[in-house]
Scaffold this motif. Structure first.
Motif, PDB file in Angstrom:
ATOM      1  N   GLN A  27       8.882 -13.253  -6.676  1.00 20.20           N
ATOM      2  CA  GLN A  27       8.763 -13.920  -5.386  1.00 20.20           C
ATOM      3  C   GLN A  27       9.938 -13.585  -4.478  1.00 20.20           C
ATOM      4  N   GLU A  28      11.134 -13.451  -5.040  1.00 18.90           N
ATOM      5  CA  GLU A  28      12.296 -13.132  -4.204  1.00 18.90           C
ATOM      6  C   GLU A  28      12.147 -11.772  -3.527  1.00 18.90           C
ATOM      7  N   ILE A  29      11.457 -10.849  -4.197  1.00 18.59           N
ATOM      8  CA  ILE A  29      11.209  -9.537  -3.591  1.00 18.59           C
ATOM      9  C   ILE A  29      10.169  -9.675  -2.482  1.00 18.59           C
ATOM     10  N   LEU A  30       9.119 -10.432  -2.745  1.00 15.99           N
ATOM     11  CA  LEU A  30       8.107 -10.667  -1.705  1.00 15.99           C
ATOM     12  C   LEU A  30       8.717 -11.355  -0.490  1.00 15.99           C
ATOM     13  N   ASP A  31       9.606 -12.315  -0.729  1.00 18.08           N
ATOM     14  CA  ASP A  31      10.283 -12.991   0.384  1.00 18.08           C
ATOM     15  C   ASP A  31      11.119 -12.000   1.187  1.00 18.08           C
ATOM     16  N   ARG A  32      11.786 -11.108   0.503  1.00 15.66           N
ATOM     17  CA  ARG A  32      12.608 -10.094   1.174  1.00 15.66           C
ATOM     18  C   ARG A  32      11.737  -9.184   2.036  1.00 15.66           C
ATOM     19  N   VAL A  33      10.586  -8.780   1.484  1.00 18.36           N
ATOM     20  CA  VAL A  33       9.658  -7.922   2.221  1.00 18.36           C
ATOM     21  C   VAL A  33       9.124  -8.640   3.454  1.00 18.36           C
ATOM     22  N   MET A  34       8.752  -9.903   3.294  1.00 20.05           N
ATOM     23  CA  MET A  34       8.230 -10.675   4.434  1.00 20.05           C
ATOM     24  C   MET A  34       9.279 -10.821   5.532  1.00 20.05           C
ATOM     25  N   ALA A  35      10.519 -11.046   5.136  1.00 19.11           N
ATOM     26  CA  ALA A  35      11.585 -11.188   6.127  1.00 19.11           C
ATOM     27  C   ALA A  35      11.823  -9.885   6.871  1.00 19.11           C
ATOM     28  N   ARG A  36      11.576  -8.787   6.198  1.00 20.57           N
ATOM     29  CA  ARG A  36      11.858  -7.482   6.789  1.00 20.57           C
ATOM     30  C   ARG A  36      10.751  -7.004   7.716  1.00 20.57           C
ATOM     31  N   ARG A  37       9.459  -7.157   7.270  1.00 23.48           N
ATOM     32  CA  ARG A  37       8.377  -6.607   8.087  1.00 23.48           C
ATOM     33  C   ARG A  37       7.267  -7.599   8.427  1.00 23.48           C
ATOM     34  N   GLY A  38       7.386  -8.834   7.970  1.00 26.35           N
ATOM     35  CA  GLY A  38       6.437  -9.863   8.354  1.00 26.35           C
ATOM     36  C   GLY A  38       5.106  -9.812   7.634  1.00 26.35           C
ATOM     37  N   ARG A  39       4.963  -8.950   6.661  1.00 22.95           N
ATOM     38  CA  ARG A  39       3.743  -8.851   5.869  1.00 22.95           C
ATOM     39  C   ARG A  39       4.107  -8.201   4.542  1.00 22.95           C
ATOM     40  N   VAL A  40       3.285  -8.378   3.536  1.00 21.96           N
ATOM     41  CA  VAL A  40       3.572  -7.788   2.230  1.00 21.96           C
ATOM     42  C   VAL A  40       3.188  -6.316   2.203  1.00 21.96           C
ATOM     43  N   ASN A  41       1.983  -5.996   2.656  1.00 20.82           N
ATOM     44  CA  ASN A  41       1.503  -4.618   2.594  1.00 20.82           C
ATOM     45  C   ASN A  41       2.108  -3.736   3.684  1.00 20.82           C
ATOM     46  N   PHE A  42       2.286  -2.465   3.355  1.00 20.69           N
ATOM     47  CA  PHE A  42       2.634  -1.468   4.373  1.00 20.69           C
ATOM     48  C   PHE A  42       1.487  -1.359   5.370  1.00 20.69           C
ATOM     49  N   PHE A  43       0.254  -1.276   4.857  1.00 20.90           N
ATOM     50  CA  PHE A  43      -0.922  -1.069   5.688  1.00 20.90           C
ATOM     51  C   PHE A  43      -2.060  -1.932   5.154  1.00 20.90           C
ATOM     52  N   GLU A  44      -2.996  -2.295   6.044  1.00 22.98           N
ATOM     53  CA  GLU A  44      -4.078  -3.215   5.698  1.00 22.98           C
ATOM     54  C   GLU A  44      -5.452  -2.555   5.744  1.00 22.98           C
ATOM     55  N   GLU A  45      -5.500  -1.260   5.982  1.00 22.49           N
ATOM     56  CA  GLU A  45      -6.777  -0.552   6.032  1.00 22.49           C
ATOM     57  C   GLU A  45      -6.669   0.756   5.272  1.00 22.49           C
ATOM     58  N   MET A  46      -7.768   1.121   4.598  1.00 21.39           N
ATOM     59  CA  MET A  46      -7.884   2.427   3.956  1.00 21.39           C
ATOM     60  C   MET A  46      -9.294   2.940   4.193  1.00 21.39           C
ATOM     61  N   ALA A  47      -9.397   4.160   4.667  1.00 22.29           N
ATOM     62  CA  ALA A  47     -10.707   4.773   4.888  1.00 22.29           C
ATOM     63  C   ALA A  47     -11.100   5.568   3.643  1.00 22.29           C
ATOM     64  N   PRO A  48     -12.258   5.291   3.038  1.00 24.53           N
ATOM     65  CA  PRO A  48     -12.662   6.050   1.849  1.00 24.53           C
ATOM     66  C   PRO A  48     -12.647   7.562   2.054  1.00 24.53           C
ATOM     67  N   SER A  49     -13.034   8.007   3.256  1.00 22.53           N
ATOM     68  CA  SER A  49     -13.101   9.449   3.521  1.00 22.53           C
ATOM     69  C   SER A  49     -11.727  10.100   3.588  1.00 22.53           C
ATOM     70  N   GLN A  50     -10.672   9.280   3.666  1.00 23.30           N
ATOM     71  CA  GLN A  50      -9.315   9.816   3.767  1.00 23.30           C
ATOM     72  C   GLN A  50      -8.442   9.385   2.590  1.00 23.30           C
ATOM     73  N   THR A  51      -9.070   8.912   1.514  1.00 23.96           N
ATOM     74  CA  THR A  51      -8.335   8.362   0.375  1.00 23.96           C
ATOM     75  C   THR A  51      -8.703   9.114  -0.897  1.00 23.96           C
TER      76      THR A  51
END
Length: 245
Positions: A27-51
């Motif tokens: 959780q301390e790592i997740l808290d650090r990530v949230m403080a840094r970028r405001g969300r856990v994931n780098f990105f929230e979308e993935m296109a099957p044709s590009q993955t």
């Protein structure tokens, strides 16, 4: 593989003493990530044709019992990978198996620094034989298909110059996002994931489809990735993101 069949396979693995990681990013790592970028994931979308799914080093050298570089928990992720791959294929995501191999000639290998300093004695001899190109194949318990792609690498990372053709294959298919699975989480999987991000690929490390020698090493790699290099997700979470597009 149905959910019931997957549960049965996992139960059998547990009875056989096959190790599986059951650990989360702290959780301390997740808290650090949230403080840094405001969300856990780098990105929230993935296109099957590009993955693409990139499965690292799931071969006898690392998966087989008694092998010179055995990672026992790697056998524990086989059901998860087998459950994931048909679903990815069904939405058009290619499956790429990356196998490690090193050539040798006249007592020299194409990675002398590794064989002269990382391993020694009987382990060195057995690893040289085990990593010979002619001995490489996808671990027999994994369900590969003829349309899958097989690539051979000769370094921890499959994406450093001279290691493999992985980058060219990904670029040729228009792939900009890779799902990373395989073993070891903290060595070849992490090395490939780090290089992928620095080469402008989106990276998602699949926490339940990767294995290391210990829970601590597995978690350390996941925490490195989630902070600096990409998403950390389960295979099911990655599928949901892919299917939402």
């Amino acid at each position: 593989m149905t959910e019931a069949n997957l549960s049965l396979v996992i139960f059998k693995l547990l009875k056989q003493g096959v190790q599986m990681h059951n650990i989360q990013v702290r959780q301390e790592i997740l808290d650090r990530v949230m403080a840094r970028r405001g969300r856990v994931n780098f990105f929230e979308e993935m296109a099957p044709s590009q993955t693409a799914l990139v499965v690292i080093d799931m071969q006898n050298t690392f998966c087989a019992k008694g092998s010179p570089a055995e990672v026992a928990p790697s056998r524990g992720i086989v059901p998860n990978i087998n459950a994931l791959t048909p679903q990815l294929r069904s939405v058009g995501v290619p499956v790429i198996w990356v196998l490690h191999a090193n050539t040798q000639h006249a007592g020299k290998s194409d990675w002398d620094l590794f064989y002269n300093h990382v391993v020694a004695g009987e382990v060195r001899s057995r690893t040289l034989v085990s990593n010979a190109p002619e001995n490489q194949a996808i671990y027999s318990e994994l369900e590969a298909e003829d349309n899958d792609i097989v690539i051979v690498k000769n370094r921890y990372s499959a994406l450093i110059p001279g290691s493999s053709s992985l980058e060219r294959v990904l670029r040729s298919m228009g792939v900009n996002t890779i799902l990373v699975a395989g073993t070891k989480t903290n060595i070849c999987c992490e090395s490939t994931a780090r290089d992928a991000m620095m080469m402008d690929f989106k990276v998602a490390m699949l926490s339940d489809c990767c294995a290391a020698l210990s829970d601590e090493e597995h978690r350390a790699a996941l925490e490195n990735i989630i902070q600096q290099f990409g998403n950390v997700m389960t295979g099911e979470e990655a599928l949901r993101m892919l299917k939402s597009n």
